[in-house]
Design an enzyme around this catalytic site. Structure first.
Site, PDB file in Angstrom:
ATOM      1  N   CYS A   1       0.904  -1.326   0.017  1.00 36.20           N
ATOM      2  CA  CYS A   1      -0.077   0.002   0.043  1.00 36.20           C
ATOM      3  C   CYS A   1       0.627   1.374  -0.112  1.00 36.20           C
ATOM      4  CB  CYS A   1      -0.826  -0.013   1.169  1.00 36.20           C
ATOM      5  SG  CYS A   1      -2.227  -1.191   1.039  1.00 36.20           S
TER       6      CYS A   1
HETATM    7  N1  LIG Z   1      -2.434  -5.983   1.668  1.00 38.00           N
HETATM    8  C1  LIG Z   1      -2.898  -4.976   2.352  1.00 38.00           C
HETATM    9  O1  LIG Z   1      -2.482  -4.908   3.521  1.00 38.00           O
HETATM   10  C2  LIG Z   1      -3.951  -4.005   1.725  1.00 38.00           C
HETATM   11  C3  LIG Z   1      -4.586  -3.082   2.626  1.00 38.00           C
HETATM   12  C4  LIG Z   1      -5.549  -2.316   2.014  1.00 38.00           C
HETATM   13  C5  LIG Z   1      -5.941  -2.135   0.548  1.00 38.00           C
HETATM   14  N2  LIG Z   1      -5.306  -3.189  -0.196  1.00 38.00           N
HETATM   15  C6  LIG Z   1      -5.564  -3.115  -1.586  1.00 38.00           C
HETATM   16  O2  LIG Z   1      -6.180  -4.241  -1.897  1.00 38.00           O
HETATM   17  C7  LIG Z   1      -6.042  -4.599  -3.052  1.00 38.00           C
HETATM   18  C8  LIG Z   1      -5.483  -5.990  -3.243  1.00 38.00           C
HETATM   19  O3  LIG Z   1      -4.248  -6.297  -2.424  1.00 38.00           O
HETATM   20  P1  LIG Z   1      -3.995  -7.514  -1.571  1.00 38.00           P
HETATM   21  O4  LIG Z   1      -2.905  -7.283  -0.482  1.00 38.00           O
HETATM   22  O5  LIG Z   1      -5.211  -8.435  -1.458  1.00 38.00           O
HETATM   23  O6  LIG Z   1      -3.277  -8.228  -2.932  1.00 38.00           O
HETATM   24  P2  LIG Z   1      -2.753  -9.790  -3.080  1.00 38.00           P
HETATM   25  O7  LIG Z   1      -1.900  -9.874  -4.191  1.00 38.00           O
HETATM   26  O8  LIG Z   1      -2.632 -10.551  -1.920  1.00 38.00           O
HETATM   27  O9  LIG Z   1      -4.221 -10.491  -3.699  1.00 38.00           O
HETATM   28  C9  LIG Z   1      -4.603 -10.387  -4.882  1.00 38.00           C
HETATM   29  C10 LIG Z   1      -5.235 -11.606  -5.309  1.00 38.00           C
HETATM   30  O10 LIG Z   1      -5.871 -11.480  -6.637  1.00 38.00           O
HETATM   31  C11 LIG Z   1      -5.585 -12.627  -7.673  1.00 38.00           C
HETATM   32  N3  LIG Z   1      -6.080 -12.252  -8.677  1.00 38.00           N
HETATM   33  C12 LIG Z   1      -5.427 -11.417  -9.657  1.00 38.00           C
HETATM   34  N4  LIG Z   1      -5.934 -11.150 -10.877  1.00 38.00           N
HETATM   35  C13 LIG Z   1      -7.300 -11.958 -10.709  1.00 38.00           C
HETATM   36  C14 LIG Z   1      -8.501 -11.934 -11.510  1.00 38.00           C
HETATM   37  N5  LIG Z   1      -8.455 -11.581 -12.717  1.00 38.00           N
HETATM   38  N6  LIG Z   1      -9.242 -12.883 -11.183  1.00 38.00           N
HETATM   39  C15 LIG Z   1      -9.275 -13.572 -10.015  1.00 38.00           C
HETATM   40  N7  LIG Z   1      -8.226 -13.346  -8.828  1.00 38.00           N
HETATM   41  C16 LIG Z   1      -7.203 -12.594  -9.428  1.00 38.00           C
HETATM   42  C17 LIG Z   1      -4.264 -12.843  -7.147  1.00 38.00           C
HETATM   43  O11 LIG Z   1      -3.940 -14.334  -7.638  1.00 38.00           O
HETATM   44  C18 LIG Z   1      -4.186 -12.686  -5.693  1.00 38.00           C
HETATM   45  O12 LIG Z   1      -4.471 -14.147  -5.039  1.00 38.00           O
HETATM   46  C19 LIG Z   1      -4.898  -3.808  -3.656  1.00 38.00           C
HETATM   47  O13 LIG Z   1      -5.337  -2.806  -4.448  1.00 38.00           O
HETATM   48  C20 LIG Z   1      -4.329  -3.195  -2.552  1.00 38.00           C
HETATM   49  O14 LIG Z   1      -3.498  -1.866  -2.745  1.00 38.00           O
HETATM   50  C21 LIG Z   1      -4.241  -4.000   0.166  1.00 38.00           C
END
Ligand SMILES: NC(=O)c1ccc[n+]([C@@H]2O[C@H](COP(=O)([O-])OP(=O)(O)OC[C@H]3O[C@@H](n4cnc5c(N)ncnc54)[C@H](O)[C@@H]3O)[C@@H](O)[C@H]2O)c1
Length: 441
Positions: free
Chosen positions: A273
């Site tokens: 993030c």
């Molecule tokens: N990690 C955090 O602490 C956090 C906190 C707040 C916001 N965010 C936001 O949330 C969003 C996701 O982050 P995250 O940390 O969960 O990412 P992540 O990489 O852990 O998870 C994303 C998942 O989406 C899957 N994926 C990608 N494309 C796909 C598709 N077309 N269809 C189905 N699955 C698909 C991936 O395989 C992965 O498992 C980002 O925008 C991030 O900025 C993350």
């Protein structure tokens, strides 16, 4: 869909919730909906994650496997790679990655790809919510435009909202369920439907005027952290020159009961993030002819930190009559923050790489990572050394990069020759000053 039938589906917990992306954000969200009584389908492209979830296992350490197992046992949760099941869902929540491209430009390709998959299967009555962090205008511009290719429109046929995730992995005092959830739709009908959905599973929903306000609120939160961390990192460098300990300064300042909030210095930003999201806004600002000075400056200062830490290691070795070349240096912590198994964007990778470039013989120690991952920019191919005082004593310098609980043991550092500490972890273990030589960095 009429407000009434949506309300009945939510109230009766018969609405099927699909969560696309079962990562750090999507998995806990899916579990919270299950725990609130909704049938949930977790979608992910990665068959290994889907297989683990189907077996009732969690692959993220701080999300207990018992929660996944319980959701599976109650028959409320299935994980799948089959996007055809999107048709079964009443609500579809998008939690896919939003990384940066090689020139720090936003990469919304995951959002676009997901929106296209939904558009192909969109049916009347569905609610789509984007949770991935992005710049304002993504939901009511790009996503809406793609969904309309289905021939359907909002609010007549489907509903569309943005609701930012505020997950803080590893945190115990606030959970997905208790953290207030901001919701803003592309029209009032969408806002109401999304607020009703989240309101049935989470403690508090904060309704805002539009999807753009919701998108911007998330960016404000992350810019706020990035800028304040940069400020304290810059002050660390200045105070260091003056021979003043920034940690003592913060400890003193934080006794002010109002108008001050402590932020702590470190080896640089990490995680999915704070190092990335602010640039989504600065990029968008440029499109409107504006400069996001604070964001750019904070990014520059924070990105300089690994090199500054390596400079401190070089100075400290020099004082011991040693060159960086051929010195043995151990970096403690690969995770970007304490007690999590998340090493995305972790500054430890850059510290290891910079030390290696200068000829140091580097190792790392992190009980959460048996070996380094191949990342966008690094491929170090290292394996963790054990958390062991005798091992630590074999190095010319030990660099503390992550304040894992596992490292907070006096005995571990008793025989260390030199500790370069970016987290103020080791000093407090030796209040009498009887420990190893410590250089704060
Ligand atoms: N990690 C955090 O602490 C956090 C906190 C707040 C916001 N965010 C936001 O949330 C969003 C996701 O982050 P995250 O940390 O969960 O990412 P992540 O990489 O852990 O998870 C994303 C998942 O989406 C899957 N994926 C990608 N494309 C796909 C598709 N077309 N269809 C189905 N699955 C698909 C991936 O395989 C992965 O498992 C980002 O925008 C991030 O900025 C993350």
């Amino acid at each position: 869909m009429t407000g009434d039938s949506w309300g009945e589906r939510i109230g009766g917990r018969s609405a099927v919730v699909g969560v696309i992306g079962q990562g750090y954000v999507g998995l806990p969200l899916a579990l919270v909906f299950c725990e609130a009584g909704f049938p949930v389908i977790g979608f992910d492209l990665d068959p290994a994650k889907v297989a683990a979830l189907t077996r009732g296992e969690s692959y993220i350490r701080h999300i207990g496997p018992e929660r996944v197992a319980a959701a599976r046992r109650k028959d409320r949760f299935i994980a799948t790679t089959d996007l055809g099941l999107l048709r079964e869902c009443h609500a579809i929540v998008i939690c896919v990655p939003t990384p940066l491209g090689p020139h720090r430009e936003p990469d919304n390709s995951y959002i676009h790809a997901t929106a296209r998959e939904i558009a192909e299967r969109l049916r009347p009555g569905q609610l789509v919510v984007l949770e991935s962090t992005t710049y304002p205008g993504t939901t009511d511009g790009e996503v809406l435009e793609i969904l309309r290719r289905s021939g359907l429109d909002t609010p007549r046929d489907f509903l569309l909202a943005f609701s930012p995730e505020r997950e803080d992995p590893g945190r115990k005092d606030h959970t997905t369920r208790t953290i207030p959830k901001i919701v803003g739709g592309v029209n009032p009908e969408s806002t109401r439907a999304a607020a009703a959905l989240y309101g049935a599973a989470l403690e508090r929903v904060v309704v805002v005027a539009s999807a753009r306000v919701a998108e911007s609120a998330k960016l404000l939160e992350n810019v706020f952290r990035s800028v304040n961390i940069a400020l304290v990192n810059e002050l660390k460098v200045i105070f260091d020159r003056m021979g003043i300990d920034v940690w003592e300064v913060i400890r003193a300042a934080e006794t002010k009961p109002f108008g001050f909030m402590p932020f702590y210095p470190g080896p640089g930003l990490g995680g999915h993030c704070i190092p990335l999201d602010p640039f989504y806004l600065s990029w968008k600002a440029a499109e409107h002819g504006e400069w996001a000075h604070f964001i750019e400056l904070a990014g520059e200062i924070n990105q300089r930190m690994p090199a500054w830490v390596v400079g401190k290691v070089a100075e400290a070795l020099n004082e011991d009559g040693k060159a960086v070349r051929n010195s043995r240096v151990l970096v403690l912590g690969l995770a970007y923050k304490a007690n999590v198994d998340d090493d995305r964007e972790s500054p430890s990778y850059e510290i290891l790489e910079l030390l290696g470039e200068r000829g140091a013989r580097v190792d790392y120690c992190d009980p959460h990572f048996p070996r380094t991952h191949r990342t966008r920019r690094h491929d170090l191919g290292l394996e963790s050394v054990p958390v062991d005082a005798r091992v630590f004593a074999a190095y010319d310098a030990v660099v503390v990069a992550t304040a894992h609980e596992a490292f907070k043991q006096r005995e571990l550092f008793r025989y260390a020759r030199l500790v370069v500490d970016t987290r103020n972890l080791v000093g407090p273990l030796f209040p009498e000053g009887d420990g190893p030589r410590i250089v704060k960095a």
